[in-house]
Design a protein around this motif. Structure first.
Motif, PDB file in Angstrom:
ATOM      1  N   SER A 189       3.343  -3.452   9.217  1.00 18.79           N
ATOM      2  CA  SER A 189       3.707  -2.358   9.294  1.00 18.79           C
ATOM      3  C   SER A 189       4.919  -1.788   8.022  1.00 18.79           C
ATOM      4  O   SER A 189       5.624  -2.735   7.855  1.00 18.79           O
ATOM      5  CB  SER A 189       4.094  -1.774  10.706  1.00 18.79           C
ATOM      6  N   HIS A 202       0.816  -1.118   0.035  1.00 22.24           N
ATOM      7  CA  HIS A 202      -0.015  -0.127  -0.008  1.00 22.24           C
ATOM      8  C   HIS A 202       1.008   1.196  -0.083  1.00 22.24           C
ATOM      9  O   HIS A 202       2.242   1.272   0.319  1.00 22.24           O
ATOM     10  CB  HIS A 202      -0.817  -0.054   1.079  1.00 22.24           C
ATOM     11  N   GLU A 203       0.163   2.322  -0.367  1.00 27.50           N
ATOM     12  CA  GLU A 203       1.007   3.625  -0.516  1.00 27.50           C
ATOM     13  C   GLU A 203       1.614   4.188   0.838  1.00 27.50           C
ATOM     14  O   GLU A 203       2.784   4.586   0.813  1.00 27.50           O
ATOM     15  CB  GLU A 203      -0.063   4.767  -0.937  1.00 27.50           C
ATOM     16  N   GLU A 204       0.816   3.765   1.936  1.00 29.54           N
ATOM     17  CA  GLU A 204       1.502   3.959   3.241  1.00 29.54           C
ATOM     18  C   GLU A 204       2.530   3.061   3.920  1.00 29.54           C
ATOM     19  O   GLU A 204       2.907   3.318   4.895  1.00 29.54           O
ATOM     20  CB  GLU A 204       0.180   3.900   4.285  1.00 29.54           C
TER      21      GLU A 204
END
Length: 86
Positions: free
Chosen positions: A31, A14-16
């Protein structure tokens, strides 16, 4: 988001920076910090993984590993918690 189909599992970045690995009835989300640690650990073992992949190119996951991961552990007392190893 970037997605990669690995066969029996799908990996999403994901972009995060969250990394999600999804398979039959299971989903693991890391994470960004865990994803980087995982990447570094995989890179440290690259030769071992490449050798094993070539040796077992036509084989599926060993039956013993399929049995161990076939059913999720629902009893909290039976769960194994991750431990950092050197």
């Amino acid at each position: 988001m970037s997605t990669r189909d690995l066969g029996k599992h799908v990996v999403e970045l994901h972009e995060e920076g969250m990394l999600a690995i999804t398979g039959e009835g299971a989903r693991l989300t890391l994470s960004p910090h865990e994803a980087v640690d995982f990447l570094n650990w995989l890179n440290q073992h690259r030769k071992t993984l490449e050798t094993a992949a070539r040796a077992h190119a036509t084989e599926e996951v060993p039956e013993i590993l399929q049995e161990e991961t076939a059913e999720p552990i629902t009893d909290p007392d039976d769960r194994e918690y991750p431990v950092d190893e050197p």
